[in-house]
Design a protein around this motif. Structure first.
Motif, mmCIF file in Angstrom:
data_model
loop_
_atom_site.group_PDB
_atom_site.id
_atom_site.type_symbol
_atom_site.label_atom_id
_atom_site.label_comp_id
_atom_site.label_asym_id
_atom_site.label_seq_id
_atom_site.Cartn_x
_atom_site.Cartn_y
_atom_site.Cartn_z
ATOM 1 N N SER A 19 0.812 -1.218 0.000
ATOM 2 C CA SER A 19 0.000 0.000 0.000
ATOM 3 C C SER A 19 0.845 1.268 0.000
ATOM 4 O O SER A 19 0.389 2.328 -0.434
ATOM 5 N N GLY A 20 2.079 1.164 0.475
ATOM 6 C CA GLY A 20 2.941 2.337 0.527
ATOM 7 C C GLY A 20 3.666 2.643 -0.768
ATOM 8 O O GLY A 20 4.365 3.659 -0.854
ATOM 9 N N ILE A 21 3.514 1.789 -1.795
ATOM 10 C CA ILE A 21 4.188 2.036 -3.074
ATOM 11 C C ILE A 21 3.426 3.127 -3.820
ATOM 12 O O ILE A 21 2.240 2.969 -4.113
ATOM 13 N N PRO A 22 4.051 4.246 -4.148
ATOM 14 C CA PRO A 22 3.349 5.333 -4.847
ATOM 15 C C PRO A 22 2.780 4.856 -6.185
ATOM 16 O O PRO A 22 3.465 4.197 -6.968
ATOM 17 N N GLY A 23 1.514 5.155 -6.427
ATOM 18 C CA GLY A 23 0.889 4.816 -7.702
ATOM 19 C C GLY A 23 0.489 3.370 -7.867
ATOM 20 O O GLY A 23 0.089 2.959 -8.967
ATOM 21 N N ILE A 24 0.563 2.571 -6.806
ATOM 22 C CA ILE A 24 0.219 1.146 -6.906
ATOM 23 C C ILE A 24 -1.267 0.967 -7.198
ATOM 24 O O ILE A 24 -2.110 1.694 -6.677
ATOM 25 N N ILE A 25 -1.588 0.019 -8.072
ATOM 26 C CA ILE A 25 -2.977 -0.396 -8.287
ATOM 27 C C ILE A 25 -3.132 -1.749 -7.617
ATOM 28 O O ILE A 25 -2.471 -2.720 -7.997
ATOM 29 N N LYS A 26 -3.987 -1.818 -6.613
ATOM 30 C CA LYS A 26 -4.142 -3.050 -5.844
ATOM 31 C C LYS A 26 -5.364 -3.828 -6.333
ATOM 32 O O LYS A 26 -6.489 -3.321 -6.295
ATOM 33 N N LEU A 27 -5.116 -5.044 -6.787
ATOM 34 C CA LEU A 27 -6.182 -5.968 -7.165
ATOM 35 C C LEU A 27 -6.077 -7.181 -6.244
ATOM 36 O O LEU A 27 -6.092 -8.327 -6.671
ATOM 37 N N THR A 28 -5.974 -6.884 -4.958
ATOM 38 C CA THR A 28 -5.630 -7.887 -3.964
ATOM 39 C C THR A 28 -6.823 -8.429 -3.189
ATOM 40 O O THR A 28 -6.918 -9.636 -2.955
ATOM 41 N N LEU A 29 -7.737 -7.572 -2.769
ATOM 42 C CA LEU A 29 -8.786 -7.980 -1.845
ATOM 43 C C LEU A 29 -10.142 -8.093 -2.536
ATOM 44 O O LEU A 29 -10.402 -7.427 -3.541
#
Length: 387
Positions: A25-35
């Motif tokens: 979550s702390g990576i700038p610009g990350i797109i999370k398709l995790t949950l």
């Protein structure tokens, strides 16, 4: 100072899925398709019912199993959707499906009873079995298109006659694969279950997000053996309201309400009134969400197959379970960590879901199409750069 803790608690760890989600979550610009978190809002009529309950001072305890009108309307809701025959007294309202699973396994497991768990599967059933002093046997379904066959179930039971097999877990449509079961497959499994007189914890929380044909509940076929787990998190975008349901035979309900009572007393009262509105007037609330999820699913499959991903047939839920292309790291943890670092897209490693999951990744498409389009572009660029 030396401290002693519950040995079963000490054995388990914080969910690596949640931990990885937090880490990236702390990576700038990350797109999370995790949950598995729907990006839709709770329907307005459901929210208004909760607001009215608060304004009407519906802020006191309800009966442990939930107030009876909700239980009766919930029974009608599932009976109508899935051709079932429950009464209100056969429903327990829980704090989400997770509490429902925990209370149910606590109600049936004795020390050293065994739970059969087909994999890949969302891993919460395993620590919950251990915490309730049970054991588990994992059954890899990857060679059978991620479906537990009746032949495999029969063989596992025959090979483990000394293991006090008490329960089979089924989760369909499946998290993580999106694969579901058709009527014929369920009828074949039901025959083995009846032969051996075991319980089935049938987690059907994604039932309303079935894309091919109509969802068939195992409770329609062998209701005396089935503990049906469901809720409103996925069907009505109500994850944070924490409303789940247990439906089952009356003798089981009489026992599970005790374990449920000592876990939570009762669910939050205004959330129960929101749930009443959902099951009374929200019969088709999942339809527009399902239509949108279907578009997202088809888009992702078409695009990812272009760069070498092999994808399990996702007939429900909102997950893609994809085999990592051969030119990329095959260790799923290495792949998702490198993808997060280099492409700023976060997926979940397949190995987190047990035997049969290594070499795969899970992608949740419960995200906006805008984010999915950008995430898929980044993934494709990442894979093509390694060819």
């Amino acid at each position: 100072m030396s401290r002693s803790f519950n040995r079963e608690v000490e054995k388990i760890a914080v969910s690596d899925i949640r931990q990885f989600d937090s880490d990236v979550s702390g990576i700038p610009g990350i797109i999370k398709l995790t949950l598995g978190e729907p990006d839709f809002n709770t329907p307005e009529h459901v929210k208004k019912a909760a607001i009215k309950a608060i304004e009407d001072n519906k802020s006191h305890y309800t009966p442990n199993a939930g107030f009876m009108e909700l239980r009766e309307e919930t029974a009608k809701y599932f009976n109508k959707k899935y051709n079932l025959n429950y009464s209100g007294t056969q429903v327990v309202t829980t704090v989400g499906a997770t509490e429902a699973i925990n209370a149910s396994l606590q109600a049936i497991l004795n020390p050293d009873d065994t739970v059969l768990v087909p994999t890949p599967i969302f891993p919460l059933y395993l620590p919950i079995s251990n915490l309730n002093h049970g054991n588990y046997i994992l059954m890899d379904t990857s060679e059978d298109n991620f479906v537990l066959t009746a032949d495999k179930l029969r063989k596992v039971i025959a090979d483990n006659k000394d293991k006090n097999i008490k329960c089979l877990v089924l989760n369909y449509p499946s998290n993580p694969t999106g694969v579901t079961y058709n009527r014929k497959q369920l009828e074949e499994l039901a025959e083995v279950i009846k032969e051996n007189d075991i319980w089935v914890l049938s987690d059907e929380i994604y039932a309303e997000l079935t894309y091919t044909g109509k969802h068939v509940s195992l409770a329609e076929l062998i209701s005396d053996n089935v503990i049906l787990i469901s809720g409103l998190s996925k069907s009505h975008a109500m994850t944070g309201w924490r409303i789940g349901f247990i439906l089952g035979p009356q003798d089981f309900i009489d026992q599970v309400v005790k374990s449920h009572q000592y876990m939570v007393t009762a669910p939050t009262t205004n959330a129960q009134y929101a749930a009443l509105e959902a099951v009374t007037n929200g019969f088709d609330d999942a339809v527009p969400m399902k239509e949108e999820y279907l578009k997202r699913r088809d888009f992702i499959i078409e695009e990812l197959q272009k760069v070498g991903f092999e994808i399990a047939s996702p007939d429900g839920a909102f997950y893609i379970f994809a085999k990592i292309p051969a030119n990329c790291p095959q260790n799923s943890w290495d792949f998702v960590r490198d993808l997060a670092k280099e492409a700023k897209v976060a997926l979940i490693p397949g190995v987190s879901f047990g035997p049969g999951g290594e070499g795969y990744v899970r992608m949740s498409y419960a995200a906006s199409m805008e984010n999915l389009v950008e995430a898929v572009k980044r993934i494709k660029d990442y894979v093509q750069a390694r060819k």
